[in-house]
Design a protein around this motif. Structure first.
Motif, PDB file in Angstrom:
ATOM      1  N   GLU A   6       0.819  -1.212   0.000  1.00  0.00           N
ATOM      2  CA  GLU A   6       0.000   0.000   0.000  1.00  0.00           C
ATOM      3  C   GLU A   6       0.853   1.262   0.000  1.00  0.00           C
ATOM      4  OE1 GLU A   6      -2.765  -0.130   3.239  1.00  0.00           O
ATOM      5  OE2 GLU A   6      -3.340  -2.182   2.784  1.00  0.00           O
ATOM      6  N   ARG A   7       2.049   1.198   0.546  1.00  0.00           N
ATOM      7  CA  ARG A   7       2.908   2.375   0.656  1.00  0.00           C
ATOM      8  C   ARG A   7       3.755   2.590  -0.590  1.00  0.00           C
ATOM      9  NH1 ARG A   7       3.106  -0.796   4.797  1.00  0.00           N
ATOM     10  NH2 ARG A   7       5.170  -1.576   4.319  1.00  0.00           N
ATOM     11  N   GLY A   8       3.594   1.743  -1.617  1.00  0.00           N
ATOM     12  CA  GLY A   8       4.361   1.907  -2.836  1.00  0.00           C
ATOM     13  C   GLY A   8       5.701   1.199  -2.833  1.00  0.00           C
ATOM     14  N   LYS A   9       5.977   0.399  -1.815  1.00  0.00           N
ATOM     15  CA  LYS A   9       7.237  -0.349  -1.747  1.00  0.00           C
ATOM     16  C   LYS A   9       7.024  -1.737  -2.317  1.00  0.00           C
ATOM     17  CE  LYS A   9       7.648   0.292   2.702  1.00  0.00           C
ATOM     18  NZ  LYS A   9       8.132   0.268   4.089  1.00  0.00           N
ATOM     19  N   ASP A  10       8.031  -2.250  -2.990  1.00  0.00           N
ATOM     20  CA  ASP A  10       8.008  -3.616  -3.486  1.00  0.00           C
ATOM     21  C   ASP A  10       8.211  -4.558  -2.299  1.00  0.00           C
ATOM     22  OD1 ASP A  10       9.123  -6.156  -4.441  1.00  0.00           O
ATOM     23  OD2 ASP A  10       9.120  -5.203  -6.412  1.00  0.00           O
ATOM     24  N   ASN A  11       7.254  -5.429  -2.057  1.00  0.00           N
ATOM     25  CA  ASN A  11       7.317  -6.329  -0.901  1.00  0.00           C
ATOM     26  C   ASN A  11       8.505  -7.276  -0.960  1.00  0.00           C
ATOM     27  OD1 ASN A  11       5.000  -5.229   0.210  1.00  0.00           O
ATOM     28  ND2 ASN A  11       3.665  -6.696  -0.814  1.00  0.00           N
ATOM     29  N   VAL A  12       8.867  -7.722  -2.166  1.00  0.00           N
ATOM     30  CA  VAL A  12       9.997  -8.639  -2.308  1.00  0.00           C
ATOM     31  C   VAL A  12      11.296  -7.925  -1.945  1.00  0.00           C
ATOM     32  CG1 VAL A  12      11.298 -10.070  -3.936  1.00  0.00           C
ATOM     33  CG2 VAL A  12       8.789 -10.025  -4.036  1.00  0.00           C
ATOM     34  N   LEU A  13      11.474  -6.717  -2.455  1.00  0.00           N
ATOM     35  CA  LEU A  13      12.667  -5.933  -2.131  1.00  0.00           C
ATOM     36  C   LEU A  13      12.721  -5.638  -0.637  1.00  0.00           C
ATOM     37  CD1 LEU A  13      15.196  -4.491  -3.119  1.00  0.00           C
ATOM     38  CD2 LEU A  13      13.777  -2.491  -3.632  1.00  0.00           C
ATOM     39  N   GLU A  14      11.587  -5.357  -0.042  1.00  0.00           N
ATOM     40  CA  GLU A  14      11.544  -5.089   1.399  1.00  0.00           C
ATOM     41  C   GLU A  14      11.971  -6.319   2.204  1.00  0.00           C
ATOM     42  OE1 GLU A  14       8.677  -2.959   4.717  1.00  0.00           O
ATOM     43  OE2 GLU A  14       7.741  -3.778   2.924  1.00  0.00           O
ATOM     44  N   VAL A  15      11.653  -7.509   1.734  1.00  0.00           N
ATOM     45  CA  VAL A  15      12.085  -8.737   2.413  1.00  0.00           C
ATOM     46  C   VAL A  15      13.608  -8.828   2.409  1.00  0.00           C
ATOM     47  CG1 VAL A  15      12.120 -11.267   2.224  1.00  0.00           C
ATOM     48  CG2 VAL A  15       9.958 -10.033   2.084  1.00  0.00           C
ATOM     49  N   PHE A  16      14.241  -8.493   1.265  1.00  0.00           N
ATOM     50  CA  PHE A  16      15.709  -8.508   1.205  1.00  0.00           C
ATOM     51  C   PHE A  16      16.305  -7.501   2.183  1.00  0.00           C
ATOM     52  CE2 PHE A  16      15.158  -9.961  -3.399  1.00  0.00           C
ATOM     53  CZ  PHE A  16      15.361 -11.292  -3.088  1.00  0.00           C
ATOM     54  N   VAL A  17      15.713  -6.316   2.263  1.00  0.00           N
ATOM     55  CA  VAL A  17      16.205  -5.278   3.177  1.00  0.00           C
ATOM     56  C   VAL A  17      16.032  -5.724   4.621  1.00  0.00           C
ATOM     57  CG1 VAL A  17      15.861  -2.905   3.984  1.00  0.00           C
ATOM     58  CG2 VAL A  17      15.860  -3.409   1.528  1.00  0.00           C
ATOM     59  N   GLN A  18      14.906  -6.334   4.939  1.00  0.00           N
ATOM     60  CA  GLN A  18      14.693  -6.843   6.295  1.00  0.00           C
ATOM     61  C   GLN A  18      15.698  -7.932   6.643  1.00  0.00           C
ATOM     62  OE1 GLN A  18      10.595  -8.031   6.168  1.00  0.00           O
ATOM     63  NE2 GLN A  18       9.841  -5.978   6.621  1.00  0.00           N
ATOM     64  N   ALA A  19      16.027  -8.790   5.681  1.00  0.00           N
ATOM     65  CA  ALA A  19      17.031  -9.835   5.928  1.00  0.00           C
ATOM     66  C   ALA A  19      18.381  -9.196   6.229  1.00  0.00           C
ATOM     67  CB  ALA A  19      17.132 -10.770   4.723  1.00  0.00           C
ATOM     68  N   ALA A  20      18.706  -8.132   5.513  1.00  0.00           N
ATOM     69  CA  ALA A  20      19.960  -7.420   5.780  1.00  0.00           C
ATOM     70  C   ALA A  20      19.929  -6.803   7.175  1.00  0.00           C
ATOM     71  CB  ALA A  20      20.197  -6.339   4.720  1.00  0.00           C
ATOM     72  N   ASN A  21      18.839  -6.135   7.505  1.00  0.00           N
ATOM     73  CA  ASN A  21      18.746  -5.440   8.788  1.00  0.00           C
ATOM     74  C   ASN A  21      18.692  -6.383   9.985  1.00  0.00           C
ATOM     75  OD1 ASN A  21      18.799  -2.921   7.570  1.00  0.00           O
ATOM     76  ND2 ASN A  21      16.585  -2.695   7.551  1.00  0.00           N
ATOM     77  N   LYS A  22      17.989  -7.480   9.841  1.00  0.00           N
ATOM     78  CA  LYS A  22      17.795  -8.394  10.981  1.00  0.00           C
ATOM     79  C   LYS A  22      18.887  -9.447  11.103  1.00  0.00           C
ATOM     80  CE  LYS A  22      12.760  -8.046  10.932  1.00  0.00           C
ATOM     81  NZ  LYS A  22      11.498  -8.781  10.743  1.00  0.00           N
TER      82      LYS A  22
END
Length: 133
Positions: A6-22
């Motif tokens: 809904e916020r305009g972010k690609d969910n798949v790309l966000e998963v990669f970023v979360q994996a990096a952050n976590k």
């Protein structure tokens, strides 16, 4: 099912970023952002801020304060790594704006951008080199 949230972010790309952050997961990636091609290695927000702080460590009082603030920002980002991510962080970054030469062309650079501004991506990094043939 759409890959766009809904916020305009690609969910798949966000998963990669979360994996990096976590999980301190690093991944070579190339992004399309408003017509520019940005290539580098995905890193955690904490690693980004720690690397950025090193540029200010050996300076005067102001640089030392900036370095300390960046270290604190990295620690805050690490402890705040919850279910959403708003920024993507790259190291060894190159930016291409319609030319075969990247900007910057020498050295290692950090890059930070809004996830909601990324138009597309592919896995892998563009590597400049002399091709024969």
């Amino acid at each position: 099912m759409s890959n766009q949230s809904e916020r305009g972010k690609d969910n798949v790309l966000e998963v990669f970023v979360q994996a990096a952050n976590k999980h301190n997961y690093n991944l070579d990636i190339t992004l399309n952002v408003k017509g520019a091609v940005i290539t580098g290695t995905l890193v955690s927000a904490k690693e980004y801020f720690e690397s950025l702080s090193q540029a200010f460590e050996d300076g005067g009082d102001i640089e030392e304060k900036l370095s300390e603030m960046l270290i604190n920002a990295g620690e805050a980002a690490d402890s705040d790594a919850h279910d959403t991510a708003n920024f993507i962080h790259l190291t060894n970054t190159r930016v291409y704006c319609g030319d075969s030469k990247s900007t910057p062309s020498k050295g290692e650079f950090l890059w930070r951008g809004k996830l909601s501004e990324v138009d597309g991506f592919f896995l892998g990094r563009i590597v400049e080199g002399n091709s024969k043939g």
